[in-house]
Scaffold this motif. Structure first.
Motif, PDB file in Angstrom:
ATOM      1  N   UNK A  18       0.829  -1.201   0.000  1.00 55.92           N
ATOM      2  CA  UNK A  18       0.000   0.000   0.000  1.00 55.92           C
ATOM      3  C   UNK A  18       0.866   1.255   0.000  1.00 55.92           C
ATOM      4  N   UNK A  19       1.921   1.243   0.816  1.00 54.99           N
ATOM      5  CA  UNK A  19       2.782   2.409   0.922  1.00 54.99           C
ATOM      6  C   UNK A  19       3.491   2.688  -0.412  1.00 54.99           C
ATOM      7  N   UNK A  20       3.990   1.623  -1.042  1.00 54.48           N
ATOM      8  CA  UNK A  20       4.653   1.779  -2.344  1.00 54.48           C
ATOM      9  C   UNK A  20       3.702   2.375  -3.371  1.00 54.48           C
ATOM     10  N   UNK A  21       2.460   1.874  -3.377  1.00 49.28           N
ATOM     11  CA  UNK A  21       1.467   2.397  -4.313  1.00 49.28           C
ATOM     12  C   UNK A  21       1.164   3.862  -4.003  1.00 49.28           C
ATOM     13  N   UNK A  22       1.095   4.187  -2.703  1.00 49.15           N
ATOM     14  CA  UNK A  22       0.837   5.568  -2.313  1.00 49.15           C
ATOM     15  C   UNK A  22       1.936   6.497  -2.803  1.00 49.15           C
ATOM     16  N   UNK A  23       3.183   6.057  -2.723  1.00 46.92           N
ATOM     17  CA  UNK A  23       4.288   6.891  -3.215  1.00 46.92           C
ATOM     18  C   UNK A  23       4.162   7.124  -4.720  1.00 46.92           C
ATOM     19  N   UNK A  24       3.820   6.050  -5.435  1.00 47.00           N
ATOM     20  CA  UNK A  24       3.639   6.206  -6.888  1.00 47.00           C
ATOM     21  C   UNK A  24       2.539   7.216  -7.156  1.00 47.00           C
ATOM     22  N   UNK A  25       1.449   7.115  -6.400  1.00 45.97           N
ATOM     23  CA  UNK A  25       0.326   8.030  -6.604  1.00 45.97           C
ATOM     24  C   UNK A  25       0.743   9.462  -6.292  1.00 45.97           C
ATOM     25  N   UNK A  26       1.547   9.632  -5.257  1.00 44.80           N
ATOM     26  CA  UNK A  26       2.005  10.975  -4.898  1.00 44.80           C
ATOM     27  C   UNK A  26       2.842  11.565  -6.036  1.00 44.80           C
ATOM     28  N   UNK A  27       3.712  10.734  -6.604  1.00 47.41           N
ATOM     29  CA  UNK A  27       4.486  11.199  -7.756  1.00 47.41           C
ATOM     30  C   UNK A  27       3.539  11.592  -8.880  1.00 47.41           C
ATOM     31  N   UNK A  28       2.473  10.823  -9.063  1.00 45.82           N
ATOM     32  CA  UNK A  28       1.483  11.143 -10.089  1.00 45.82           C
ATOM     33  C   UNK A  28       0.833  12.491  -9.837  1.00 45.82           C
ATOM     34  N   UNK A  29       0.503  12.772  -8.575  1.00 44.66           N
ATOM     35  CA  UNK A  29      -0.098  14.068  -8.245  1.00 44.66           C
ATOM     36  C   UNK A  29       0.880  15.198  -8.557  1.00 44.66           C
ATOM     37  N   UNK A  30       2.133  15.003  -8.142  1.00 39.74           N
ATOM     38  CA  UNK A  30       3.120  16.065  -8.346  1.00 39.74           C
ATOM     39  C   UNK A  30       3.360  16.332  -9.823  1.00 39.74           C
ATOM     40  N   UNK A  31       3.302  15.285 -10.633  1.00 37.47           N
ATOM     41  CA  UNK A  31       3.680  15.443 -12.032  1.00 37.47           C
ATOM     42  C   UNK A  31       2.520  15.993 -12.864  1.00 37.47           C
ATOM     43  N   UNK A  32       1.304  15.844 -12.376  1.00 33.43           N
ATOM     44  CA  UNK A  32       0.178  16.138 -13.256  1.00 33.43           C
ATOM     45  C   UNK A  32       0.084  17.608 -13.694  1.00 33.43           C
ATOM     46  N   UNK A  33       0.473  18.585 -12.871  1.00 33.69           N
ATOM     47  CA  UNK A  33       0.458  19.950 -13.419  1.00 33.69           C
ATOM     48  C   UNK A  33       1.523  20.167 -14.505  1.00 33.69           C
TER      49      UNK A  33
END
Lengths: 430, 293, 309
Positions: B199-214
């Protein structure tokens, strides 16, 4: 067919014999599927090769809606040859390997008379040979120049949208005369991008303009800024035709890189189909120019046909879905599905189409077409079909972004997009 | 533009991609390092983060910076919960067998992509940056948000390092990584650790996704590139080494940037790809790995 | 003996289907058999020798493009096909000689990187290859001697012939001494080395054989279906044979064929039922893997059918 194949011929002969009795479809549908019928009252089934998933999905969604709207209109007006029409959509995943399989399924399992609708040229290229093998009319909505270049076959036609070569030739004078003569081209490392490169370079030569830099970019690329440093200072116009989702990044980064002091921009709307242009991150595009097949924003001088068509496909004056203004249509291209369905109707009626035995007659009937006046059948505008090259030619629109809207500033003539024939399919065998 | 400005631009661009890559890869590195499974759906978690950010910024009212902050918290949490659920429902049943996990995560990838396609749609959609200022250098302009991403990545990785090396949770994780049997003998519930790490690994990936989206845009197929790149980074860095992952991300980001100065874009990709292959051929255990990987 | 009968039985069944299968399934089976050859080859490297490659698309594409480009240059189908097979093997040999210096996950990444570089190279030479869009073979280029491969039955039988040769050769291989050495390398590399086997050489031979299979499948695809395009060189075509192998059963001779059959029909049938068929494909994979974690044949073998090769 030669007879020296021994056992190889058995199955073909069986099929051939049955075909003569008009029951091919019956055998072909096979296990547990519907039987196609050849009675004159039964619905006429047409197959649609749809990019419902994969990278073409943004287009696919609207191609399906447009086709359904056209279908509704056709059926309300009495169908084709008095028969009701049914369109069966089958997803190809925008995948070349799946393309021929979808054609097989539509023809052999669903019992469709023909197949139309694909946009992505890899699917077109992969499926066309299969269409010829099965002797199925295959009407593509792809813009690819491969049809008119003679790379495909007698069964493959593009009667609904102008090809890339014609589009580029039509808009080139505007680029060179109005925007500037020193052009840097940024295009995807796709066959489609190379077509733009070749045709614009050729047009530049004829117009005395100069392509100062070519920048092909891999479609998988997600950041572009580092390549902008390679754009020469002398550049007066940046010609961009990107595909895929990366284009938003592309525009934004171009804006950050140049700020307000930038070369003129000319782009193909292909990049921004299904993307809202009136958004802060794309404000850099203000004042720049685009090619549009059909104008996304309703123009003040919109024809009655376009108005009715816009309403029928459920798109508002800003080019978005009426029931969800966040969802932008692929308006510049999707008219091709509408117009192709009407070409099918006209072709089938001219050929007095009854069933699979008339497929060849249908192709010949379409080949015999030429001028198609602006009408409810051709809401994007008048077209001229070239039966020899299987390619249609139409008007192109050049629009400018003003206050976040695309405003048409020029509409080219059909003649401006014509070029000498490169092939003659009518001399090829079926 | 002269050589040095272009060089500067290449370095800055390289740094930004390295930052995003490092966060995504850190997540994968944990999963790979602790659980020894290849998670093909890692890129899909990245994509879900970006898509989640679009939903939050579109439907939550408020000032942009705050809303974006909310997205940075909400999206990774939801994705982590989803991943934890997948772990308990499927991966655990497979006993984390490497082969079966590949098939299972391919299945998961299909499900997540279809979910995004059905609920988010097939088009790419922009997400505005929480703030927008453009830094004008003498030779070219640059996005302020991109530099903020670099800073955010540095902070995040520092926190991550502290967490792994200075907290009890980190200790439990490291114990499970080095020997699950002994960890169990000491009363550690390794099943919980695995679910938590996944779950934590997936959360980190998602966080990177949030940061990159703009910087990019939300799109349902955007996960493939980050998936491949983070695999590469994790292997090059050496399995289970956070420091290695960071160095490898910098190495790949910067070398990509610098190579792009001299060659056409496609040739750049070919050369950068081959460079990675040859690094591994001559150093199969990765830059910071020990023994055979 | 049982094993040989089973495989001959499968081939006989496929031959019978040539006469019995409805047109749609007939055409689909021809595609499945060609891609199954790709999977059979993949399994030689992965299932039997333990080499987890993520770069087999490169070998498939080598066969596809060698055959396609030579055909475009006017070669006839026979020599072009042969060149395609050899291209697959040669690329596997060269890339393997480098990549096999690594093992495990590093091997996975190195093979993946080589394949990505190959894919980008095809795009880089778009003026020659037409990149993503690809190109068609001429009808003349699809005549294998007197056999017209644009027709249904000859195409099916050609695919079956290729599949039969690939299947029987593989069966012979895994039952030979070399096959057992390959398994020994997979199970315990150190011990095999101590027993005096040249482990690197065993692996390289396995990978090259695997490349020959992939090249043959690619070459056959070009001639049988008349289309060559960069999509076949992408990462999906490295993952597909892996998926076929894992679904059918790694280290089983027939496994990849079953896996390919399953994937084709899974997509075909679910797309009839729902527009969200990818969801159903994904869910089916999850269910399958929970109930048969070693693949269909692998799990059957574990549950009693020990003689399955």
């Amino acid at each position: 067919m030669t007879n020296n194949l021994g056992p190889f011929t058995t199955r073909r002969r069986v099929l051939g014999g049955l075909a003569a009795t008009g029951a091919t479809a019956g055998l072909a549908t096979g296990l547990g599927t519907r039987f196609a019928q050849a009675q004159s009252s039964a619905p006429l089934k047409l197959g649609f090769q749809l990019h419902r998933t994969g990278i073409g999905a943004a287009y696919g969604r609207w191609y399906e809606r447009t086709t359904k709207a056209a279908l509704k209109a056709v059926n309300e007006a009495g169908g084709i040859n008095g028969r009701p029409v049914e369109v069966i959509f089958e997803d190809d995943g925008t995948d070349a390997a799946r393309g021929p399989q979808v054609l097989d399924k539509l023809i052999n399992q669903e019992g469709c008379e023909l197949v139309f609708g694909p946009l992505f040229s890899n699917v077109v290229m992969a499926t066309a040979p299969r269409a010829a093998e099965l002797k199925i009319p295959y009407l593509v909505c792809s813009e690819t120049h491969s049809v008119a270049a003679g790379k495909l076959n007698r069964w493959t036609m593009q009667p609904g949208i102008t090809d890339v070569k014609s589009q580029v030739r039509a808009v080139a004078p505007f680029i060179f005369d109005t925007l500037g003569k020193k052009v840097t081209m940024i295009y995807p490392d796709y066959a489609f991008g190379y077509d733009h490169r070749d045709f614009l370079t050729q047009a530049a030569k004829e117009a005395g303009a100069e392509i100062v830099k070519l920048l092909p970019i891999p479609v998988t690329e997600t950041s572009f800024t580092r390549y902008f440093a390679q754009i020469p200072r002398s550049t007066e116009v940046i010609y961009h035709v990107m595909v895929g989702p990366g284009v938003l990044t592309f525009v934004k980064e171009l804006g950050e890189f140049y700020g307000s002091n930038h070369p003129k921009l000319f782009g193909f709307i292909d990049s921004l189909e299904a993307v809202n242009i009136d958004t802060p991150s794309l404000s850099f595009l203000e004042g720049t120019h685009f090619w549009e097949g059909d104008c996304r924003y309703a123009q003040p001088d919109e024809t009655e046909f376009d108005k009715a068509y816009r309403k029928a496909v459920g798109v508002n004056d800003q080019g978005a879905a009426i029931n969800d203004p966040k969802e932008i249509s692929t308006y510049a291209h999707m008219f091709s599905c509408w117009e192709t369905l009407y070409v099918i109707k006209a072709g089938m009626e001219a050929a007095d189409y009854k069933g699979p035995q008339d497929r060849q007659k249908f192709v010949e009937a379409v080949e015999a077409m030429s001028d198609m006046p602006a009408s409810m059948q051709h809401p994007q505008g008048a077209k001229r079909f070239n039966g020899k090259t299987h390619q249609v030619f139409g008007h192109q629109n050049i629009s400018q972004v003003k206050d976040g809207r695309l405003v048409r500033i020029e509409r080219t003539s059909i003649d401006a997009g014509l070029y000498p024939d490169e092939t003659d399919y009518t001399k090829m065998s079926f | 533009m002269g050589f040095w400005p272009i060089f500067l631009l290449a370095l800055m661009e390289g740094l930004v991609s390295a930052a995003v890559l490092a966060i995504t890869a850190a997540g994968l590195s944990l999963v790979f390092g602790v659980m020894r499974v290849v998670n093909v759906a890692h890129g899909a978690f990245f994509m879900l983060g970006a898509v989640g950010a679009w939903f939050v910024t579109t439907y939550v009212p408020g000032p942009p910076a705050l809303v974006f902050l909310a997205a940075m918290i909400l999206a990774p949490l939801c994705v982590a919960a989803l991943a934890g659920l997948a772990d308990i429902a499927v991966l655990k049943r497979l006993n984390y067998s490497p082969d079966a996990t590949i098939v299972a995560t391919i299945g998961l990838l299909y499900i997540l992509e279809q979910g995004a396609l059905s609920f988010f749609g097939p088009s790419a959609r922009p997400v505005p940056a929480p703030f927008s200022f453009r830094i004008q250098l003498p030779w070219f302009g640059y996005s302020g948000y991109k530099l903020a991403v670099v800073v955010a990545a540095v902070v995040l990785l520092a926190v991550l390092w502290l967490m792994i090396n200075r907290t009890k949770a980190g200790l439990v994780m490291r114990a499970t990584q080095s020997d699950p049997e002994i960890a169990r003998a000491f009363g550690i519930n390794t099943d919980k650790v695995y679910a938590g790490v996944f779950a934590f690994g997936a959360g980190l990936a998602a966080l990177a996704g949030v940061l990159v989206v703009p910087i990019q845009q939300a799109y349902y197929l955007m996960g493939e590139g980050p998936l491949l790149m983070s695999f590469i980074v994790v292997i090059i860095g050496g399995l289970g080494s956070l420091r290695g992952t960071l160095v490898a991300a910098l190495f790949i980001g910067l070398s990509d940037g610098v190579i792009s100065m001299f060659f056409s874009p496609t040739l750049t990709e070919i050369l950068a790809t081959l460079l990675v292959a040859f690094v591994l051929i001559f150093r199969p255990q990765g830059l910071f790995g020990r023994g055979a990987a | 003996m049982k094993a040989l009968l089973l495989h001959l039985g499968v081939l006989a069944g496929l031959l019978a289907l040539n006469f019995l299968a409805p047109a749609y399934h007939h055409a689909m089976l021809a595609r499945i058999m060609v891609l199954a050859v790709f999977g059979l080859g993949y399994n030689i490297a992965f299932g039997y020798t333990g080499l987890l490659s993520l770069g087999h698309a490169l070998y498939f594409a080598a066969g596809l493009y060698a055959t396609g480009l030579l055909s475009q240059a006017g070669w006839s189908a026979g020599p072009a096909l042969l060149a395609g097979v050899l291209a697959g093997g040669a690329i596997a040999l060269v890339s393997g000689a480098l990549a096999l210096r690594t093992a495990g996950v590093s091997l996975m990444i190195v093979t993946l990187m080589f394949a990505q570089a190959g894919y980008q190279t095809i795009l880089y030479y778009t003026p020659l290859t037409r990149g993503e869009e690809g190109f068609n073979l001429t009808n003349a280029g699809r005549m294998l001697g007197p056999v017209n491969l644009t027709e249904e039955t000859p195409r099916y039988l050609a695919a079956l012939a290729l599949f039969a040769v690939a299947l029987l050769l593989k069966l012979a291989l895994v039952r030979s001494r070399r096959g057992r050495v390959m398994v020994a390398v997979r199970e315990n590399e150190e011990r095999s080395r101590m027993l005096g086997y040249d482990v690197f050489r065993v692996k390289l031979v396995a990978l090259t054989l695997s490349g020959l299979y992939a090249g043959a499948a690619g070459a056959a695809w070009a001639v049988l279906f008349g289309y060559v395009g960069a999509g076949f060189a992408g990462i999906q075509y490295s993952i597909l044979p892996l998926l076929y192998t894992l679904l059918g059963g790694a280290g089983t001779v027939l496994g990849p064929f079953l896996g390919a059959l399953l994937m084709f029909y899974l997509i075909d049938l679910t797309s009839d039922v729902s527009q969200s068929y990818l969801f159903m494909v994904g869910a089916s994979l999850l269910i399958l893997v929970v109930f048969a974690p070693k693949g269909i044949l692998g799990s059957l073998r574990a549950r009693g059918l020990k003689w399955l090769p």
